[in-house]
Design a protein around this motif. Sequence first.
Motif, PDB file in Angstrom:
ATOM      1  N   ASN A  50      68.453   0.964  16.217  1.00 35.81           N
ATOM      2  CA  ASN A  50      68.156   2.111  15.686  1.00 35.81           C
ATOM      3  C   ASN A  50      67.654   2.961  16.987  1.00 35.81           C
ATOM      4  OD1 ASN A  50      65.786   1.004  16.763  1.00 35.81           O
ATOM      5  ND2 ASN A  50      64.567   1.382  14.935  1.00 35.81           N
ATOM      6  N   ALA A  51      68.328   2.559  18.203  1.00 36.25           N
ATOM      7  CA  ALA A  51      68.347   3.349  19.444  1.00 36.25           C
ATOM      8  C   ALA A  51      68.593   4.873  19.580  1.00 36.25           C
ATOM      9  CB  ALA A  51      69.218   2.615  20.598  1.00 36.25           C
ATOM     10  N   ILE A  52      69.257   5.329  18.530  1.00 39.68           N
ATOM     11  CA  ILE A  52      69.477   6.600  18.455  1.00 39.68           C
ATOM     12  C   ILE A  52      68.339   7.542  17.962  1.00 39.68           C
ATOM     13  CG2 ILE A  52      72.112   6.340  17.673  1.00 39.68           C
ATOM     14  CD1 ILE A  52      71.121   7.179  14.858  1.00 39.68           C
ATOM     15  N   TYR A  53      67.349   7.027  17.683  1.00 44.66           N
ATOM     16  CA  TYR A  53      66.042   7.410  17.365  1.00 44.66           C
ATOM     17  C   TYR A  53      65.092   7.245  18.709  1.00 44.66           C
ATOM     18  CZ  TYR A  53      68.167   6.820  12.781  1.00 44.66           C
ATOM     19  OH  TYR A  53      68.897   7.234  11.627  1.00 44.66           O
ATOM     20  N   ALA A  54      65.385   6.860  19.500  1.00 44.84           N
ATOM     21  CA  ALA A  54      64.607   6.737  20.691  1.00 44.84           C
ATOM     22  C   ALA A  54      64.295   7.959  21.394  1.00 44.84           C
ATOM     23  CB  ALA A  54      65.300   5.697  21.518  1.00 44.84           C
ATOM     24  N   GLY A  55      63.226   8.536  21.812  1.00 45.86           N
ATOM     25  CA  GLY A  55      62.514   9.374  22.626  1.00 45.86           C
ATOM     26  C   GLY A  55      63.148   9.478  24.059  1.00 45.86           C
ATOM     27  N   GLY A 115      62.412   6.286  25.649  1.00 44.01           N
ATOM     28  CA  GLY A 115      63.185   4.882  25.215  1.00 44.01           C
ATOM     29  C   GLY A 115      62.485   4.311  24.097  1.00 44.01           C
ATOM     30  N   LYS A 116      61.337   4.928  23.605  1.00 43.39           N
ATOM     31  CA  LYS A 116      60.525   4.113  22.452  1.00 43.39           C
ATOM     32  C   LYS A 116      61.212   4.693  21.291  1.00 43.39           C
ATOM     33  CE  LYS A 116      56.538   3.004  25.003  1.00 43.39           C
ATOM     34  NZ  LYS A 116      55.041   3.092  25.163  1.00 43.39           N
ATOM     35  N   VAL A 117      61.156   3.758  20.135  1.00 42.03           N
ATOM     36  CA  VAL A 117      61.343   4.377  18.794  1.00 42.03           C
ATOM     37  C   VAL A 117      60.184   4.267  18.084  1.00 42.03           C
ATOM     38  CG1 VAL A 117      62.597   3.863  16.767  1.00 42.03           C
ATOM     39  CG2 VAL A 117      63.699   3.447  18.824  1.00 42.03           C
ATOM     40  N   VAL A 118      59.747   5.518  17.631  1.00 41.95           N
ATOM     41  CA  VAL A 118      58.281   5.740  17.026  1.00 41.95           C
ATOM     42  C   VAL A 118      58.530   6.631  15.752  1.00 41.95           C
ATOM     43  CG1 VAL A 118      56.913   5.467  19.192  1.00 41.95           C
ATOM     44  CG2 VAL A 118      57.518   7.797  18.329  1.00 41.95           C
ATOM     45  N   HIS A 143      64.368  19.620  13.363  1.00 40.12           N
ATOM     46  CA  HIS A 143      62.957  18.941  14.225  1.00 40.12           C
ATOM     47  C   HIS A 143      62.642  17.455  14.358  1.00 40.12           C
ATOM     48  CE1 HIS A 143      60.436  19.123  10.506  1.00 40.12           C
ATOM     49  NE2 HIS A 143      61.520  20.038  10.057  1.00 40.12           N
ATOM     50  N   THR A 144      63.567  16.579  13.759  1.00 36.41           N
ATOM     51  CA  THR A 144      63.411  15.307  13.960  1.00 36.41           C
ATOM     52  C   THR A 144      64.418  14.534  14.194  1.00 36.41           C
ATOM     53  OG1 THR A 144      63.850  14.575  11.738  1.00 36.41           O
ATOM     54  CG2 THR A 144      61.376  15.424  12.205  1.00 36.41           C
ATOM     55  N   PRO A 145      64.345  13.245  14.597  1.00 37.04           N
ATOM     56  CA  PRO A 145      65.692  12.647  14.871  1.00 37.04           C
ATOM     57  C   PRO A 145      66.531  12.240  13.479  1.00 37.04           C
ATOM     58  CG  PRO A 145      63.884  11.375  15.735  1.00 37.04           C
ATOM     59  CD  PRO A 145      63.254  12.425  14.974  1.00 37.04           C
TER      60      PRO A 145
END
Length: 164
Positions: free
Chosen positions: A18-23, A26-29, A58-60
């Motif tokens: 799910n790295a495409i959602y990282a900020g 580099g964290k996914v939250v 406005h979100t991933p």
Amino acid sequence: MSDTTVDSRTEYRTEGDNAIYAGPDGKVVPVVTRAGTEDTNTAQSGDCVRVSGVSIQHTPATKIWFGQVSNVPGYRSLPHHHGEAETGGYVLRGHGRIYFGENYADFIDMTAGDWVFVPPFMPHVEANMSVTEELVWLTARTPENIVVNLPDVADGSLEGYRRA
């Protein structure tokens, strides 16, 4: 994500990337859209107003649109469909009606607590059947908020509908 039960506990395992959602860090939250910061620059359909809470704007999120849809008393959407998107809705308050079928002659009424599924490419009109109360529902759509407006129809052709 899958889970297994071990000794009355649930153990969760993450599967997939799910790295495409990282900020940027580099964290996914989880991403929270705070009240009052929703995206209102969404596809619209006549007097049916869509406000995005979770979307690509406005979100991933890349595979869902989730928002609130409302119609002021006595107003309706234009005839439209949602392209390839599957749509689910939940009525929070009010009396809604979805017109569909040939010349929008068929309809289904909904009130608070009702759920609805609208298949892809199905032309329909969403109407607030009350001339005094707002109609508000939550809508989830995949993959995105696709709105394809169609030629309008006369109010009188929609059985039982009247404007405020």
